[in-house]
Design a protein around this motif. Structure first.
Motif, PDB file in Angstrom:
ATOM      1  N   THR A  67       4.744  12.036 -13.291  1.00  0.00           N
ATOM      2  CA  THR A  67       3.787  11.978 -14.404  1.00  0.00           C
ATOM      3  C   THR A  67       2.903  13.216 -14.465  1.00  0.00           C
ATOM      4  O   THR A  67       2.273  13.475 -15.483  1.00  0.00           O
ATOM      5  CB  THR A  67       2.878  10.762 -14.262  1.00  0.00           C
ATOM      6  N   GLY A  68       2.807  13.937 -13.340  1.00  0.00           N
ATOM      7  CA  GLY A  68       1.910  15.080 -13.279  1.00  0.00           C
ATOM      8  C   GLY A  68       0.470  14.712 -12.972  1.00  0.00           C
ATOM      9  O   GLY A  68      -0.380  15.590 -12.796  1.00  0.00           O
ATOM     10  N   HIS A  69       0.202  13.404 -12.882  1.00  0.00           N
ATOM     11  CA  HIS A  69      -1.149  12.971 -12.545  1.00  0.00           C
ATOM     12  C   HIS A  69      -1.404  13.150 -11.053  1.00  0.00           C
ATOM     13  O   HIS A  69      -0.485  13.405 -10.274  1.00  0.00           O
ATOM     14  CB  HIS A  69      -1.335  11.501 -12.936  1.00  0.00           C
ATOM     15  N   ALA A  70      -2.633  12.980 -10.648  1.00  0.00           N
ATOM     16  CA  ALA A  70      -2.973  13.164  -9.246  1.00  0.00           C
ATOM     17  C   ALA A  70      -2.690  11.897  -8.452  1.00  0.00           C
ATOM     18  O   ALA A  70      -2.688  10.787  -8.978  1.00  0.00           O
ATOM     19  CB  ALA A  70      -4.452  13.527  -9.112  1.00  0.00           C
TER      20      ALA A  70
ATOM     21  N   PRO B  72       5.194   6.852 -11.722  1.00  0.00           N
ATOM     22  CA  PRO B  72       4.773   6.027 -12.870  1.00  0.00           C
ATOM     23  C   PRO B  72       4.789   4.539 -12.566  1.00  0.00           C
ATOM     24  O   PRO B  72       5.662   4.036 -11.876  1.00  0.00           O
ATOM     25  CB  PRO B  72       5.838   6.364 -13.930  1.00  0.00           C
ATOM     26  N   THR B  73       3.790   3.853 -13.069  1.00  0.00           N
ATOM     27  CA  THR B  73       3.717   2.399 -12.959  1.00  0.00           C
ATOM     28  C   THR B  73       3.236   1.832 -14.279  1.00  0.00           C
ATOM     29  O   THR B  73       2.087   2.097 -14.650  1.00  0.00           O
ATOM     30  CB  THR B  73       2.735   1.965 -11.851  1.00  0.00           C
TER      31      THR B  73
ATOM     32  N   GLU C  12       0.831  -1.198   0.000  1.00  0.00           N
ATOM     33  CA  GLU C  12       0.000   0.000   0.000  1.00  0.00           C
ATOM     34  C   GLU C  12       0.870   1.253   0.000  1.00  0.00           C
ATOM     35  O   GLU C  12       1.991   1.256   0.516  1.00  0.00           O
ATOM     36  CB  GLU C  12      -0.917   0.022   1.231  1.00  0.00           C
ATOM     37  N   GLY C  13       0.344   2.297  -0.559  1.00  0.00           N
ATOM     38  CA  GLY C  13       1.030   3.582  -0.541  1.00  0.00           C
ATOM     39  C   GLY C  13       0.953   4.213   0.835  1.00  0.00           C
ATOM     40  O   GLY C  13      -0.083   4.118   1.508  1.00  0.00           O
ATOM     41  N   VAL C  14       2.033   4.823   1.265  1.00  0.00           N
ATOM     42  CA  VAL C  14       2.094   5.489   2.558  1.00  0.00           C
ATOM     43  C   VAL C  14       2.110   7.001   2.375  1.00  0.00           C
ATOM     44  O   VAL C  14       1.262   7.708   2.907  1.00  0.00           O
ATOM     45  CB  VAL C  14       3.332   5.034   3.348  1.00  0.00           C
ATOM     46  N   TYR C  15       3.075   7.469   1.591  1.00  0.00           N
ATOM     47  CA  TYR C  15       3.255   8.913   1.411  1.00  0.00           C
ATOM     48  C   TYR C  15       4.082   9.103   0.153  1.00  0.00           C
ATOM     49  O   TYR C  15       5.014   8.363  -0.085  1.00  0.00           O
ATOM     50  CB  TYR C  15       4.042   9.503   2.596  1.00  0.00           C
ATOM     51  N   CYS C  16       3.713  10.102  -0.629  1.00  0.00           N
ATOM     52  CA  CYS C  16       4.566  10.416  -1.768  1.00  0.00           C
ATOM     53  C   CYS C  16       4.583  11.922  -1.982  1.00  0.00           C
ATOM     54  O   CYS C  16       3.727  12.642  -1.467  1.00  0.00           O
ATOM     55  CB  CYS C  16       4.151   9.682  -3.034  1.00  0.00           C
ATOM     56  N   ILE C  17       5.581  12.377  -2.719  1.00  0.00           N
ATOM     57  CA  ILE C  17       5.774  13.792  -2.932  1.00  0.00           C
ATOM     58  C   ILE C  17       6.309  14.043  -4.327  1.00  0.00           C
ATOM     59  O   ILE C  17       7.091  13.250  -4.857  1.00  0.00           O
ATOM     60  CB  ILE C  17       6.738  14.387  -1.866  1.00  0.00           C
ATOM     61  N   SER C  18       5.865  15.135  -4.915  1.00  0.00           N
ATOM     62  CA  SER C  18       6.449  15.616  -6.157  1.00  0.00           C
ATOM     63  C   SER C  18       7.597  16.560  -5.796  1.00  0.00           C
ATOM     64  O   SER C  18       7.378  17.559  -5.123  1.00  0.00           O
ATOM     65  CB  SER C  18       5.400  16.371  -6.978  1.00  0.00           C
ATOM     66  N   VAL C  19       8.800  16.207  -6.229  1.00  0.00           N
ATOM     67  CA  VAL C  19       9.944  17.042  -5.889  1.00  0.00           C
ATOM     68  C   VAL C  19       9.821  18.420  -6.537  1.00  0.00           C
ATOM     69  O   VAL C  19      10.220  19.425  -5.963  1.00  0.00           O
ATOM     70  CB  VAL C  19      11.254  16.361  -6.333  1.00  0.00           C
ATOM     71  N   SER C  20       9.234  18.487  -7.720  1.00  0.00           N
ATOM     72  CA  SER C  20       9.181  19.759  -8.444  1.00  0.00           C
ATOM     73  C   SER C  20       8.213  20.757  -7.830  1.00  0.00           C
ATOM     74  O   SER C  20       8.519  21.945  -7.731  1.00  0.00           O
ATOM     75  CB  SER C  20       8.813  19.517  -9.906  1.00  0.00           C
TER      76      SER C  20
END
Length: 126
Positions: free
Chosen positions: A101-104, A110-111, A45-53
């Protein structure tokens, strides 16, 4: 490309840990990067993610107000500060990163196309 995780371990419930994921061989500023976890017998499961940009973050409801994600661009490293740990947080934690990817949401990573670390064990005792 390498993702090297560190910081896992054994902690009592209510304690804290900080996980690190250091990247190499990839342009850090272009990344969406995050943490996933897998407990025995359960799906990842996903925990936390961040867009560096742009700094956008996404997190699982179960970690709200307890976990915090951050990045150090100079060190090309992502951190996950985990406070108020619970036994149900016990899992192998994996760092994943890929070109944003810029997606939400979790699709920001990307997967397929993401790179994965080797995992670090987090065990929270009751």
């Amino acid at each position: 490309v390498q993702l090297v995780e560190s910081g896992g371990g054994l902690v009592q419930a209510g304690g804290s840990l900080r996980l690190s994921c250091t990247t190499s061989g990839i342009t850090f500023d272009d990344l969406a990067i995050g943490w996933f976890r897998q407990a025995p017998g359960k799906q990842r499961e996903g925990v936390y993610c961040i867009s560096v940009s742009d700094g956008s973050t996404y997190y699982a409801d179960s970690v709200k107000d307890r976990f915090t994600i951050s990045v150090d661009n100079a060190k090309k490293t992502m951190y996950l500060q985990m406070n108020s740990l619970k036994p149900e947080d016990t899992a192998v934690y994996y760092c994943a990163a890929g070109k944003d990817t810029g997606h939400a949401g979790w699709s920001r990573i990307p997967t397929p196309g993401a790179y994965w670390g080797q995992g670090t064990q987090v065990t929270v005792s009751a």
